[in-house]
Structure formats: C-alpha cells, structure tokens
Design a protein around this motif. Sequence first.
Motif, PDB file in Angstrom:
ATOM      1  N   ARG A  41       0.838  -1.208   0.000  1.00  0.00           N
ATOM      2  CA  ARG A  41       0.000   0.000   0.000  1.00  0.00           C
ATOM      3  C   ARG A  41       0.868   1.250   0.000  1.00  0.00           C
ATOM      4  NH1 ARG A  41      -1.777   3.890   3.519  1.00  0.00           N
ATOM      5  NH2 ARG A  41      -3.945   4.601   3.277  1.00  0.00           N
ATOM      6  N   LYS A  42       1.883   1.243   0.842  1.00  0.00           N
ATOM      7  CA  LYS A  42       2.762   2.413   0.930  1.00  0.00           C
ATOM      8  C   LYS A  42       3.520   2.630  -0.372  1.00  0.00           C
ATOM      9  CE  LYS A  42       6.358   4.421   3.879  1.00  0.00           C
ATOM     10  NZ  LYS A  42       5.531   5.555   4.328  1.00  0.00           N
ATOM     11  N   ARG A  44       2.679   1.674  -3.368  1.00  0.00           N
ATOM     12  CA  ARG A  44       1.757   2.076  -4.429  1.00  0.00           C
ATOM     13  C   ARG A  44       1.126   3.446  -4.173  1.00  0.00           C
ATOM     14  NH1 ARG A  44      -0.258  -2.412  -7.126  1.00  0.00           N
ATOM     15  NH2 ARG A  44      -1.253  -0.879  -8.510  1.00  0.00           N
ATOM     16  N   LYS A  45       1.386   3.991  -2.981  1.00  0.00           N
ATOM     17  CA  LYS A  45       0.873   5.311  -2.590  1.00  0.00           C
ATOM     18  C   LYS A  45      -0.652   5.369  -2.622  1.00  0.00           C
ATOM     19  CE  LYS A  45       5.060   7.698  -4.109  1.00  0.00           C
ATOM     20  NZ  LYS A  45       5.641   8.774  -4.954  1.00  0.00           N
ATOM     21  N   PHE A  46      -1.255   4.254  -2.208  1.00  0.00           N
ATOM     22  CA  PHE A  46      -2.707   4.233  -2.116  1.00  0.00           C
ATOM     23  C   PHE A  46      -3.156   5.102  -0.947  1.00  0.00           C
ATOM     24  CE2 PHE A  46      -3.169  -0.286  -4.063  1.00  0.00           C
ATOM     25  CZ  PHE A  46      -3.066   0.259  -5.334  1.00  0.00           C
ATOM     26  N   LYS A  47      -4.237   5.792  -1.111  1.00  0.00           N
ATOM     27  CA  LYS A  47      -4.829   6.571  -0.028  1.00  0.00           C
ATOM     28  C   LYS A  47      -5.935   5.792   0.678  1.00  0.00           C
ATOM     29  CE  LYS A  47      -2.244  10.103  -0.933  1.00  0.00           C
ATOM     30  NZ  LYS A  47      -1.128  10.457  -0.013  1.00  0.00           N
ATOM     31  N   ARG A  48      -6.480   4.816  -0.037  1.00  0.00           N
ATOM     32  CA  ARG A  48      -7.585   4.054   0.539  1.00  0.00           C
ATOM     33  C   ARG A  48      -7.096   3.002   1.538  1.00  0.00           C
ATOM     34  NH1 ARG A  48      -7.678  -0.996  -1.754  1.00  0.00           N
ATOM     35  NH2 ARG A  48      -6.624  -1.237  -3.783  1.00  0.00           N
ATOM     36  N   LYS A  49      -8.020   2.526   2.329  1.00  0.00           N
ATOM     37  CA  LYS A  49      -7.723   1.471   3.295  1.00  0.00           C
ATOM     38  C   LYS A  49      -7.635   0.122   2.578  1.00  0.00           C
ATOM     39  CE  LYS A  49     -11.059   0.821   6.145  1.00  0.00           C
ATOM     40  NZ  LYS A  49     -11.966   1.045   7.296  1.00  0.00           N
ATOM     41  N   ASP A 188      -5.258   4.026  12.186  1.00  0.00           N
ATOM     42  CA  ASP A 188      -5.019   5.065  11.168  1.00  0.00           C
ATOM     43  C   ASP A 188      -5.679   4.741   9.834  1.00  0.00           C
ATOM     44  OD1 ASP A 188      -3.518   6.378  13.051  1.00  0.00           O
ATOM     45  OD2 ASP A 188      -1.593   5.643  12.307  1.00  0.00           O
ATOM     46  N   GLU A 189      -6.475   3.670   9.812  1.00  0.00           N
ATOM     47  CA  GLU A 189      -7.207   3.262   8.608  1.00  0.00           C
ATOM     48  C   GLU A 189      -6.280   2.977   7.426  1.00  0.00           C
ATOM     49  OE1 GLU A 189     -10.390   6.037   7.879  1.00  0.00           O
ATOM     50  OE2 GLU A 189     -11.606   5.089   9.431  1.00  0.00           O
ATOM     51  N   VAL A 190      -5.112   2.437   7.740  1.00  0.00           N
ATOM     52  CA  VAL A 190      -4.209   1.943   6.700  1.00  0.00           C
ATOM     53  C   VAL A 190      -4.696   0.584   6.222  1.00  0.00           C
ATOM     54  CG1 VAL A 190      -1.867   1.081   6.285  1.00  0.00           C
ATOM     55  CG2 VAL A 190      -2.211   3.225   7.530  1.00  0.00           C
TER      56      VAL A 190
END
Length: 528
Positions: A41-42, A44-49, A188-190
């Motif tokens: 996720r980090k 790919r720089k996703f903002k979503r959970k 933190d909704e990661v």
Amino acid sequence: MKSEHDIIDATPSKRIYRSIIADYGLNTAISELIDNVIDSRKRRKFKRKIKVIIQIGTDDQTILIRDDAGGIREEDLSKLISPGQSHSDGESPSIGIFGVGSKRAAVALARDIRISTRYSTEDTSFSVEYDDEWLKDETWLLPCYKIPDLPSNTTEILLSRLRLHISEEDCSKLHEHLCYTYAHFIEDEVIEITLNGATVNPLFFDKWAYPIGAEPREFTRRFKPEGHDLRILFKITSGVTYEQGSVGGNYGVYIYCNERLIVSASKAPEYGFQTGVAGVPHPRMSNARIIVELTGGAARLPWNSSKTGLNYNHEVFKAIREDIHTAVKNATALSKRLQPDFETSVEPYKAGTVVCSNLRDDEHLKPSKLPEIPKARKTIQVTISELNKKVGIEKPWTVGAYESVIAVETIKKQHNLKQRNRILLIILDSTLEIAFKDYLAHEVTQPMGQGQLTALFNNRIDVNARVKQTVYPSDGALWSKVDYFYKMRCELVHKRVSVSISDQDIEEYEKLTTKLLSEMYGLSFPNT
C-alpha cells in the motif's frame, strides 16, 4: 596482480527455506504476510484502506489470505519465491526489507502453496504453485499459470497440508496477536483485517495510571546512528499502569518499529531487568510499563529478520539502551513503591495527561527528568507498633489490644477471604471484651480481683456497664453501639442462620474499638 581463476556458483540452496520452518509459528508467519500488504500500500501510494481477509479452516486445515493491495506485476512474480528479492530499498520506513519473510512464512506454514494475483492495470490473472517436492529439487524454475480472472488489485494465498495442526484456540490467539501488532495501522485506517469473519480491532498498551507527581513521561529525540546519514526518531514513554500484572504478565518493555509491535511485555536483562539496574522481575514490578517507538529506514532499525525481537548488538539499540535502562529502573521502582497500596495509590488515577518532553539529538534521558520515587510508606504493623511502643513497655497488657487492631487491618486487605467480615467481627469484639477485663484489672482506681472478674464476665452487658462508669459515661450513643455489635457477635456465634455483616459495620466497629482503647489505655492509632 590478481587474475581470475574460476567462477563460483553462489546460487542459494533451497535448504534456506526448510532451515527456518521451526522458527515460524502461526502468529509470526501470518504477520509476515500482512507486513507485505502494508508495504505494498505504501509503495503504491494508495490513499484508501487496504482490506485483508483471513480464513482458517480448522476442519480441513487450510489457510486462505486475500488482499486488495494492488496485486503483483507479471515481471515481478519471481519475487514471490526468490530469497532476497524485495521491493524495499531499506531507506523508507517500511516494515519489510529482508526479502525472505513472506516466502519462508508460507513454507513454514504449509507443504502446498498457491499464490494467485492480478495487478491493478493488467487484464490477466496469474498463479504460481509449489510444494515440498519442488523444495527438494535444486532448480529454481517454476511454472506460472494464467487463471480465470481475479478481481483487480487482488492477491490470494492458499496454504494447504499445513505443517502444524491449527485449533480454534490458535485462531483466538492469532486474533489477539493481530489486534496488538497492527493497532496503529488499523486505527489510522491503513488496513482492515478480518479473521474468520471477525473484525480485528486495535488494542494498545496505554492503560496508564496518573498518580499525582508520578504521571507517565514521554521523551522524544532524533539521532543519527554511527556511520549513517539519516536520523532515527526515538520515543520512549514510561510509567505505571492500572492493569494488574504478575511476574509472567503484561508488564515490562514494549517496542514498536515503524509502528509495528515487535517486542511485547519483555523482561529481558538487556532492557534493564537485571541486578544493578532495575533488578530481576518481581511481582511488585507488575504495574511498570515502558513503550519504545522507533521510526526510520527499515534497514537501519535493530529488529531481527522475523520481527520478533531486537538485535542487541545493533548500533541503534546501543544508542538507546541507556535511555531504556533509565526508564525501566524508574518505572519498576514506582511500581514497587505504589503496588502494595494499589487500590488507593494507582487504581483510582485512570485519567490524566502524559507529560511530554523533547530531548536534544545527543541528549540521553536523565533520572532527574522522571518522577521522584515516593518515600517508602511504613506498613500498618510498623506504624501502630511504633506509636504504642512506650505504652506497651509500661503496660504489657495493652500489647494484645493494639496488635489485634494490626490483625484487623491486615485481614481487611485479604479480598479473597469470603468470610472476611465474619472473622473481623469476632476479632474486634473479642479485643474489646479482653480489653475491658484488663482495664478493670489494671486501670481503675480500685482494680477488681480475679474472682470478681470471673463472676462479672459471665454477663457481658454487666461488663460494658461497669466500664461505662469511668469511660465516656455520658455518651449513651457510644455504649448503645457497643451493645449492638456485641449482640451481632452473639447472633453470629449462637444462631443457626449466620447474620449479615457489611463492610460499613466493620469500619464502624473498628473506629469504636480504637476510640475506646485510646481512652482506656492511651493507645494511638492512625486516623483516630
């Protein structure tokens, strides 16, 4: 001059997989796989959970893990199995770096492994499969299959023929482990994690107590490890918790690296639980808690490759060891001083504010910045004995009276005694009865002889009335209470149905007893 002699084949043996099977349990292995999802996720720089779904079949002994963290490119499929291949550069604050964690985690759990994935921008889904037979063969070639479409961004890992039997209890322990390990990421909704349909909620170790003057303290500093250019963020929080612990319980040192829990409730000597620092673990330390947080490039942090502990020889650990020792020594000393009076000194103080400070980059934590350890409180036995030492020497018959009060105070703290108030009533009433006899034998102007006392003590009401002639003669309410508690004692001893005795009854009778002992003999008691 040097000249080339030969080429050495440095291809790693597949034994690298099998050699670590014993090092991984269910909790550790599943965590490695979740770490990969968070890093993806980090990266790919996703903002979503990101969502992770874990299904463990305790009947068919299978594990299915599915995530929507972006999937894996076709050209990167080799990273699924090749040791050392990783997307991490080691400089970002990721939680994966070594390039072996997820690979060996899967092998440690199962004999048959199937990984299916579909990258976010690709139309095709792929699958790779390997098992123990492939691990025995030293070739690293592995077929890749096109499979019916998975949802975009999805990776699915199916583990079967598990190496260890997994029970419902194991699943419950895994659920708790995930709650603690990924608490920061969940809050933190990661990431969102479900295990067998149950949501994993964040659990922290921040149940601090805030006694006045002994509130938890937090210190932050940034420093560069020797030989490195980038700084590490170091935060340490210490104090006492209102959660009751034990020698093997949940007190000690907790360590997070890049927000992932690495060490939980450790009482290792390296953290200060040793002679000369805080001392060896002891039940009275059981309210001490120390939380260490390290943030920095993954390759620069002192965690071991399985993320289950620290490398004590690492330059970062050496740079913070003194601070950890200082915090551990203070927190355990606070606990040892406050724990004997936990119900009054710790438990009531569940609300407050952590005292926060910054340290200079080169500044270590000093004991003077931490709470001052309260002076040792004397036990009730020492306090009462010291208050009445002189009287006890001059009037030996009073020693039994004030030591009975010590016994009452001691038994009052024994909450595990189901008939505690019954015992206390008998002790208090017997104390007064004997004290009245000694008073009439030694303290009055015309002391009574043994024969008179024997005759008189056949009727306790008469004894009370005789003492009343010289002790608080005009306080009818006081003597009515004396008679009341005596009759309560008689009901307890002589009636078939036990009388109910409340905590308030005992408190009132103890105050009445110490007041009379003070008046009759000049004895002294705290809070009277």
